[in-house]
Design a protein around this motif. Structure first.
Motif, PDB file in Angstrom:
ATOM      1  N   TYR A  33       0.825  -1.206   0.000  1.00  0.00           N
ATOM      2  CA  TYR A  33       0.000   0.000   0.000  1.00  0.00           C
ATOM      3  C   TYR A  33       0.861   1.258   0.000  1.00  0.00           C
ATOM      4  CZ  TYR A  33      -3.856   3.131   1.191  1.00  0.00           C
ATOM      5  OH  TYR A  33      -4.790   4.138   1.171  1.00  0.00           O
ATOM      6  N   ILE A  34       2.086   1.144   0.502  1.00  0.00           N
ATOM      7  CA  ILE A  34       3.006   2.278   0.499  1.00  0.00           C
ATOM      8  C   ILE A  34       3.741   2.366  -0.838  1.00  0.00           C
ATOM      9  CG2 ILE A  34       4.968   3.339   1.655  1.00  0.00           C
ATOM     10  CD1 ILE A  34       2.465   3.177   3.375  1.00  0.00           C
ATOM     11  N   ALA A  35       4.138   1.209  -1.375  1.00  0.00           N
ATOM     12  CA  ALA A  35       4.958   1.184  -2.589  1.00  0.00           C
ATOM     13  C   ALA A  35       4.225   1.768  -3.789  1.00  0.00           C
ATOM     14  CB  ALA A  35       5.399  -0.244  -2.886  1.00  0.00           C
ATOM     15  N   GLY A  36       2.920   1.495  -3.927  1.00  0.00           N
ATOM     16  CA  GLY A  36       2.166   1.986  -5.071  1.00  0.00           C
ATOM     17  C   GLY A  36       2.190   3.504  -5.190  1.00  0.00           C
ATOM     18  N   PRO A  37       1.761   4.240  -4.161  1.00  0.00           N
ATOM     19  CA  PRO A  37       1.814   5.703  -4.245  1.00  0.00           C
ATOM     20  C   PRO A  37       3.225   6.248  -4.413  1.00  0.00           C
ATOM     21  CG  PRO A  37       0.309   5.022  -2.509  1.00  0.00           C
ATOM     22  CD  PRO A  37       1.009   3.786  -2.973  1.00  0.00           C
ATOM     23  N   VAL A  38       4.211   5.637  -3.738  1.00  0.00           N
ATOM     24  CA  VAL A  38       5.589   6.106  -3.886  1.00  0.00           C
ATOM     25  C   VAL A  38       6.023   5.998  -5.339  1.00  0.00           C
ATOM     26  CG1 VAL A  38       7.996   5.574  -3.330  1.00  0.00           C
ATOM     27  CG2 VAL A  38       6.296   5.657  -1.510  1.00  0.00           C
ATOM     28  N   LEU A  39       5.714   4.867  -5.967  1.00  0.00           N
ATOM     29  CA  LEU A  39       6.089   4.668  -7.362  1.00  0.00           C
ATOM     30  C   LEU A  39       5.361   5.650  -8.283  1.00  0.00           C
ATOM     31  CD1 LEU A  39       7.803   2.838  -9.206  1.00  0.00           C
ATOM     32  CD2 LEU A  39       5.772   1.405  -9.500  1.00  0.00           C
TER      33      LEU A  39
END
Length: 425
Positions: A33-39
């Motif tokens: 859930y964190i990786a998606g927005p960061v990317l």
């Protein structure tokens, strides 16, 4: 696993492939859930930087301008933020709640536009995304026996909830490492793999299946297809099975509509369909009843959530909605009003204005890809993915799962770019 690279493979492609193949490790630590927005924000910032320094770059390294369809998406998603602010003001929700909701918008609705934008302008190879999806499938098949055995050998349903939850602000299901769940009433096991709930796993499995169909290597293709089928079947998602039957055939049929022979071959079937129209309608109604009855309690809750959302939207907040999600009554097991349905959710939270701000870019994208599919074979996959998003908009809240299905958005964005020199089908 690290993907094979050569001097021609660019950084955006490499990062995309790595992010996809890191799905299972990220799930294990609650980081998806964190990786998606960061990317998404990384890609958007990267593209904006390249536009800024474009005068100092050689012609072949400059990014193409985003197409009008992408600008419509960006305008629509920014419009949802403005509607959100108006709704919060109308409902007197306060500054703190407005800031919190704005962050939620950035991790959901805005993220959809950012990945579409990245796909349209960054040189990301579609073939690398497809191969990465198949490699995730390989890991899925390796860990599948553990998931299947877990409910029968006494392993706990939930292993843990990641402490990364403090960074997300959403429910614990986005950060939980869950091996299986038990259906209420029957106690039958159901699996959700790396998704926050089982129907979402079915959605991702269907996306992976459609992507794996494009893999050129027969072994990787088989691995990707088998793994995607396993996810769809074990998630027990009815919508995923419907999509499995319909989406790719529809996209393929559209790509053949400009061939006269198809119309000649189809004419007898159209005549037969006219003669047996009433029987076909009866069969369709029976199938629909069976579809709803396959999980009657879930269907009842979904229908009640929809009725409550529409009634309260019409009577309380017609144009700009209620601003935030609210818990429903005991009748719907206290689930959020407007959940399980993007359109009901938009009506309740953002009103009629919010509904149109999603419908306009979505319909625009569909029309563009329908036309492209008539002349370009590589548009079949993007068209099937857009049809999937439309189908799931009636069963899920699209914004809440953008962090998972972003590879599909990249592929759709690529197809919207008419002069993308970098896109490889």
């Amino acid at each position: 696993m690290v993907p094979h690279t050569d001097h021609q493979q660019n950084q955006a492609t490499y990062i995309s492939a790595i992010a996809i193949m890191a799905t299972w490790p990220l799930w294990l630590v609650g980081g998806l859930y964190i990786a998606g927005p960061v990317l998404g924000f990384l890609f958007a910032g990267w593209a904006l930087l390249l536009y800024y320094i474009a005068p100092n770059l050689p012609e072949e390294r400059r990014l193409p301008a985003p197409p009008m369809s992408i600008m419509i998406w960006i305008a629509g998603m920014l419009g949802l933020l403005i509607v959100l602010w108006i709704g919060h003001f109308d409902q007197s929700l306060g500054t703190g709640q407005t800031i919190k909701s704005s962050i939620g918008w950035a991790k959901g609705w805005l993220l959809i536009a950012l990945f579409l934008f990245a796909g349209a302008v960054l040189p990301i190879k579609r073939s690398a995304i497809v191969r990465a999806v198949c490699k995730v499938g390989a890991v899925t098949l390796i860990v599948l026996p553990i998931f299947l055995a877990a409910p029968y050998i006494g392993l706990p349903s939930m292993l843990w909830v990641s402490p990364l939850k403090i960074l997300g602000g959403s429910g614990p299901e986005y950060f939980a490492t869950i091996l299986y769940t038990l259906e209420p009433g029957t106690n039958a096991p159901r699996w959700q793999f790396f998704a926050p709930w089982s129907p979402a796993a079915g959605m991702i499995g269907l996306i992976y299946f459609l992507c794996a169909l494009e893999e050129k290597n027969i072994r990787w293709k088989a691995v990707g297809l088998i793994a995607a089928l396993a996810i769809m079947l074990l998630s027990q998602s009815r919508l995923a099975l419907v999509g499995l039957i319909l989406l790719w055939p529809i996209a393929f049929a559209v790509s053949r509509l400009n061939r006269p022979v198809l119309w000649l071959l189809g004419t007898p079937f159209l005549l037969l369909a006219g003669w047996f129209a009433l029987d076909i309608i009866d069969i369709g109604q029976a199938l629909q009843a069976d579809f709803a009855g396959a999980r009657a309690d879930s269907t009842r809750v979904r229908e009640a959530l929809g009725r409550i959302a529409v009634e309260r939207w019409q009577n309380e907040a017609y144009w700009f909605g209620h601003g935030i999600v609210e818990r429903g009554p005991h009748l719907v097991e206290y689930m959020p009003i407007g959940s399980h349905h993007s359109w009901y959710g938009l009506l309740f939270v953002k009103g009629l204005s919010g509904l149109f701000l999603l419908a306009i870019p979505l319909v625009t994208t569909l029309v563009i890809l329908l036309r492209k599919c008539l002349f370009e074979a590589h548009a079949r996959l993007p068209l099937s993915l857009v049809l999937l998003l439309i189908m799931y908009s009636f069963g899920e809240n699209l914004e809440s799962l953008a962090y998972l299905y972003w590879p599909a958005l990249i592929i759709v964005g690529q197809s919207l770019q008419s002069n993308n020199r970098h896109m490889v089908a």
